[in-house]
Each structure stands twice: as C-alpha cells, then as structure tokens.
Scaffold this motif. Structure first.
Motif, PDB file in Angstrom:
ATOM      1  N   ILE A   1       0.843  -1.206   0.000  1.00 28.58           N
ATOM      2  CA  ILE A   1       0.000   0.000   0.000  1.00 28.58           C
ATOM      3  C   ILE A   1       0.875   1.252   0.000  1.00 28.58           C
ATOM      4  O   ILE A   1       0.595   2.221  -0.730  1.00 28.58           O
ATOM      5  N   ALA A   2       1.936   1.254   0.784  1.00 23.81           N
ATOM      6  CA  ALA A   2       2.823   2.420   0.840  1.00 23.81           C
ATOM      7  C   ALA A   2       3.482   2.678  -0.508  1.00 23.81           C
ATOM      8  O   ALA A   2       3.547   3.825  -0.988  1.00 23.81           O
ATOM      9  N   VAL A   3       4.000   1.628  -1.156  1.00 17.46           N
ATOM     10  CA  VAL A   3       4.648   1.787  -2.466  1.00 17.46           C
ATOM     11  C   VAL A   3       3.631   2.256  -3.499  1.00 17.46           C
ATOM     12  O   VAL A   3       3.917   3.150  -4.319  1.00 17.46           O
ATOM     13  N   ALA A   4       2.419   1.674  -3.476  1.00 17.69           N
ATOM     14  CA  ALA A   4       1.390   2.047  -4.449  1.00 17.69           C
ATOM     15  C   ALA A   4       0.972   3.500  -4.276  1.00 17.69           C
ATOM     16  O   ALA A   4       0.750   4.210  -5.277  1.00 17.69           O
TER      17      ALA A   4
ATOM     18  N   HIS B   1       2.753   5.995  -2.978  1.00 20.18           N
ATOM     19  CA  HIS B   1       3.856   6.909  -3.315  1.00 20.18           C
ATOM     20  C   HIS B   1       4.388   6.690  -4.733  1.00 20.18           C
ATOM     21  O   HIS B   1       5.113   7.556  -5.250  1.00 20.18           O
ATOM     22  N   GLN B   2       4.053   5.542  -5.328  1.00 19.10           N
ATOM     23  CA  GLN B   2       4.610   5.142  -6.623  1.00 19.10           C
ATOM     24  C   GLN B   2       6.141   5.229  -6.601  1.00 19.10           C
ATOM     25  O   GLN B   2       6.779   5.593  -7.593  1.00 19.10           O
ATOM     26  N   SER B   3       6.677   4.875  -5.438  1.00 16.41           N
ATOM     27  CA  SER B   3       8.137   4.978  -5.268  1.00 16.41           C
ATOM     28  C   SER B   3       8.548   4.109  -4.093  1.00 16.41           C
ATOM     29  O   SER B   3       7.991   4.232  -2.990  1.00 16.41           O
ATOM     30  N   VAL B   4       9.545   3.239  -4.327  1.00 18.43           N
ATOM     31  CA  VAL B   4      10.089   2.434  -3.239  1.00 18.43           C
ATOM     32  C   VAL B   4      10.819   3.317  -2.241  1.00 18.43           C
ATOM     33  O   VAL B   4      10.747   3.121  -1.029  1.00 18.43           O
ATOM     34  N   ARG B   5      11.528   4.338  -2.770  1.00 21.02           N
ATOM     35  CA  ARG B   5      12.314   5.204  -1.874  1.00 21.02           C
ATOM     36  C   ARG B   5      11.404   5.957  -0.906  1.00 21.02           C
ATOM     37  O   ARG B   5      11.650   5.973   0.306  1.00 21.02           O
TER      38      ARG B   5
ATOM     39  N   GLU C   1       4.109 -14.661  -4.562  1.00 21.85           N
ATOM     40  CA  GLU C   1       3.033 -15.375  -3.867  1.00 21.85           C
ATOM     41  C   GLU C   1       1.738 -15.332  -4.662  1.00 21.85           C
ATOM     42  O   GLU C   1       1.008 -16.328  -4.759  1.00 21.85           O
ATOM     43  N   LEU C   2       1.443 -14.169  -5.244  1.00 21.35           N
ATOM     44  CA  LEU C   2       0.204 -14.007  -6.009  1.00 21.35           C
ATOM     45  C   LEU C   2       0.317 -14.582  -7.418  1.00 21.35           C
ATOM     46  O   LEU C   2      -0.709 -14.866  -8.052  1.00 21.35           O
ATOM     47  N   GLY C   3       1.537 -14.678  -7.922  1.00 18.58           N
ATOM     48  CA  GLY C   3       1.731 -15.180  -9.281  1.00 18.58           C
ATOM     49  C   GLY C   3       1.384 -14.171 -10.346  1.00 18.58           C
ATOM     50  O   GLY C   3       0.908 -14.549 -11.438  1.00 18.58           O
ATOM     51  N   LEU C   4       1.573 -12.876 -10.046  1.00 16.58           N
ATOM     52  CA  LEU C   4       1.271 -11.818 -11.002  1.00 16.58           C
ATOM     53  C   LEU C   4       2.082 -10.580 -10.655  1.00 16.58           C
ATOM     54  O   LEU C   4       2.647 -10.468  -9.564  1.00 16.58           O
ATOM     55  N   LEU C   5       2.160  -9.651 -11.624  1.00 17.47           N
ATOM     56  CA  LEU C   5       2.864  -8.391 -11.398  1.00 17.47           C
ATOM     57  C   LEU C   5       1.884  -7.347 -10.870  1.00 17.47           C
ATOM     58  O   LEU C   5       0.783  -7.165 -11.429  1.00 17.47           O
TER      59      LEU C   5
ATOM     60  N   GLY D   1       9.768   5.214 -12.894  1.00 15.45           N
ATOM     61  CA  GLY D   1       9.286   4.773 -11.594  1.00 15.45           C
ATOM     62  C   GLY D   1       8.330   3.602 -11.698  1.00 15.45           C
ATOM     63  O   GLY D   1       8.410   2.804 -12.645  1.00 15.45           O
ATOM     64  N   LEU D   2       7.418   3.539 -10.755  1.00 14.06           N
ATOM     65  CA  LEU D   2       6.480   2.417 -10.674  1.00 14.06           C
ATOM     66  C   LEU D   2       5.068   2.881 -10.994  1.00 14.06           C
ATOM     67  O   LEU D   2       4.655   3.983 -10.630  1.00 14.06           O
ATOM     68  N   LYS D   3       4.329   1.985 -11.638  1.00 11.02           N
ATOM     69  CA  LYS D   3       2.925   2.245 -11.932  1.00 11.02           C
ATOM     70  C   LYS D   3       2.144   0.951 -11.719  1.00 11.02           C
ATOM     71  O   LYS D   3       2.585  -0.117 -12.132  1.00 11.02           O
ATOM     72  N   LEU D   4       1.022   1.076 -11.069  1.00 13.48           N
ATOM     73  CA  LEU D   4       0.198  -0.105 -10.800  1.00 13.48           C
ATOM     74  C   LEU D   4      -0.314  -0.731 -12.089  1.00 13.48           C
ATOM     75  O   LEU D   4      -0.745  -0.028 -13.012  1.00 13.48           O
ATOM     76  N   THR D   5      -0.260  -2.040 -12.151  1.00 12.87           N
ATOM     77  CA  THR D   5      -0.937  -2.760 -13.229  1.00 12.87           C
ATOM     78  C   THR D   5      -2.432  -2.776 -12.933  1.00 12.87           C
ATOM     79  O   THR D   5      -2.880  -2.366 -11.842  1.00 12.87           O
ATOM     80  N   ALA D   6      -3.221  -3.246 -13.874  1.00 16.29           N
ATOM     81  CA  ALA D   6      -4.671  -3.355 -13.628  1.00 16.29           C
ATOM     82  C   ALA D   6      -4.934  -4.287 -12.441  1.00 16.29           C
ATOM     83  O   ALA D   6      -5.787  -4.013 -11.579  1.00 16.29           O
ATOM     84  N   ALA D   7      -4.168  -5.395 -12.385  1.00 14.55           N
ATOM     85  CA  ALA D   7      -4.325  -6.315 -11.245  1.00 14.55           C
ATOM     86  C   ALA D   7      -3.888  -5.641  -9.956  1.00 14.55           C
ATOM     87  O   ALA D   7      -4.506  -5.823  -8.900  1.00 14.55           O
ATOM     88  N   GLY D   8      -2.799  -4.858 -10.047  1.00 10.57           N
ATOM     89  CA  GLY D   8      -2.313  -4.156  -8.861  1.00 10.57           C
ATOM     90  C   GLY D   8      -3.309  -3.136  -8.355  1.00 10.57           C
ATOM     91  O   GLY D   8      -3.484  -2.960  -7.146  1.00 10.57           O
TER      92      GLY D   8
END
Length: 300
Positions: free
Chosen positions: A10-13, A15-19, A42-46, A54-61
């Motif tokens: 949740i924190a990474v999503a 902020h869209q940033s690991v840092r 564990e989930l078997g998906l990205l 940076g990072l962007k949520l996938t539809a599954a994410g």
C-alpha cells in the motif's frame, strides 16, 4: 503472506516509489523491494509496471490495492473494537433485577450513569425474583443481578451490598376504615384481617424471616391467598382480597387502589445486593461493578 506485505505494498502504491515508501515505513529500500517481489511471487502476477520513470500499478495491482485497503481498514476496526471490549466499553451485559428495586433510587441511577459512560454496551435486563437470579447467575445465563439477600451466597458467587429497604403495609382503599396515611400503623391492629402473601417456595429466606418477625410480635397472619410475585400481591390488595406486607421500594410507584403505610411495630430490613459469579470474564461487568462501588462509596 503476512500483514507487512500488505502495508509495504500500500505504501509503495500510494507513493509510486520504493524510496518514498521506505522513508515512510522507516525500512531500507532493499527490504521494501524484496517484500514487494515476494508478494508478487506469492500471487503469481505483477502488481507494478517498472520503468525508468518509476512504478505504476498494473490493472491487477490497482484491483489488489482497493481490496488491500479494505482489509487493513477492517483489521484496524477489529483492533479498535477489541480494545473497547477489553475496556468494558463495548459488548453486552445480561443483568437480573427484582422488579421494584428498579423503580427509583440507586438502580435506575446506576443504569443511567453506565449508559452515559459506556453507550455501546447493551444492557439486557431481566426481571426475576432472587432465587431465580441466583440460579441464572450460577449457570452463566446472567452476568449479575440485583437481589435481596437473606442467606449466605453460594461459594461460586460474590456480592456487593448496596442499601437496605424495609417493609410497609399495603391496604386496599376499598376497605371502609379511614386510615391516616401520614402515620405509622400497628400490625397487631390488623391481626384479624385477611392477608395476601408469597408462598414459601417462591422466596424461602424472606418468607421465614417475615414469619419469624410476626411470631415475635405475637401475630399470626390469616392468609387468604398467595401470589408468587409482589406485583400480583399488590393487584390482589387493590382488589380488596386482603392486606399485605410489601417492600418499601413500592413507595416509588404506589398502586392507585392501595394505601402504603409505615409500620410502627414491625421492621424487616431488606438488604439489596448486587451479585455476580466469581472469576467472571466480561469486561463490561467489571466496569459496571466499578461504577456501583463509586455510586455507593465503596471504591477499592
């Protein structure tokens, strides 16, 4: 999967940033990255699309983020509720009460103060006589109850003395005699009149004490009829069936067709006691007991 995986995700999503997430969580960036990778495995998906920007949520994410937030909110709510239950501020309290003890004075005042202090505790109140309450408390059907105590409590129960009532005389208004309700009356003067009483089986301790007190006066009551509750007794008094010796607590709600007079030659203290089972685990009961001790000046 552990709760920390959801918190880190949740924190990474957000902020869209690991840092930035690692700074919020006070965890190193490699540790956060590793937990996200473990979760994806564990989930078997990205859950994220990774790029130089940076990072962007996938539809599954994105879908998983909505459910993860709901899960964490539910867990926070569960923890909040559990803390309130442990503090006696949430839950259910099953109490018994002798009917006339709840009309005036300490008992209704205690209920009112407890409701103000713990409004999320539901009080389930049952009107029962003393023997019925003692059985229900011992069996766990009631958490506690307000009784009139004339005999030692069973070893499994504990009691808090609250106050003492006395007895008064109830006379039918339809009787012709013009009694002065402001002056005490002698029981001996009514020895020849019919009386309504409790049967001994309904309340042995009280029955024996009352009959013993009458014998000491040299009075043998002429019982015209018996009734198993004091409410029924007063109904029969109102109907003119007979007089009765009743709890002075009835002065708080006198029947329209009966006179309640103080007795000059008979006193029978009626000790009102709150009783509960030893070792009871209901936190709401512990809070209610603390309030009763405060109301009666018996704080430990």
């Amino acid at each position: 999967m552990e709760l920390r995986h959801l918190r880190y995700f949740i924190a990474v999503a957000e902020h869209q940033s690991v840092r930035l997430a690692s700074e919020q969580l006070h965890i190193t960036q490699p540790a956060v990255s590793r937990q996200i990778q473990d979760l994806e495995q564990e989930l078997g998906l990205l859950l994220f699309e990774r790029s130089s920007r940076g990072l962007k949520l996938t539809a599954a994410g994105d879908s998983y983020l909505r459910d993860a937030r709901q899960t964490m909110a539910a867990l926070d709510a569960a923890a909040h509720s559990a803390r309130r239950v442990a503090a006696g501020l949430l839950g259910r309290l099953r109490l018994g009460c002798v009917e006339n003890a709840g009309w005036d004075g300490l008992v209704p005042r205690a209920f009112s103060h407890f409701q103000a202090e713990a409004p999320e505790v539901q009080i389930a109140l049952e009107v029962r006589n003393t023997p019925e309450q003692l059985r229900a408390i011992a069996d766990g059907a009631l958490d506690g109850g307000f009784i009139y105590q004339y005999e030692p409590l069973p070893e499994a129960l504990a009691g808090l003395p609250l106050l003492e009532h006395d007895v008064v005389l109830a006379l039918p208004r339809c009787w012709d005699e013009d009694y002065d309700e402001t002056r005490p009356i002698a029981l001996r003067s009514l020895a020849e009149r019919p009386f309504v009483m409790l049967p001994r089986a309904a309340y042995p301790g009280y029955y024996d004490r009352l009959n013993s007190a009458c014998r000491q006066l040299g009075v043998h009551l002429k019982v015209a009829q018996e009734a198993s509750t004091e409410t029924a007794i007063l109904s029969l008094v109102c109907a003119g069936i007979g007089a009765a010796i009743v709890n002075s607590a009835n002065l708080g709600r006198p029947p329209a067709q009966a006179r309640l007079l103080r007795l000059q030659d008979l006193s029978l203290p009626m000790p009102l006691t709150f009783v509960w089972r030893q070792g009871a685990a209901n936190p709401a009961l512990a809070r209610f007991l603390a309030l009763l001790r405060h109301e009666t000046g018996q704080e430990k």
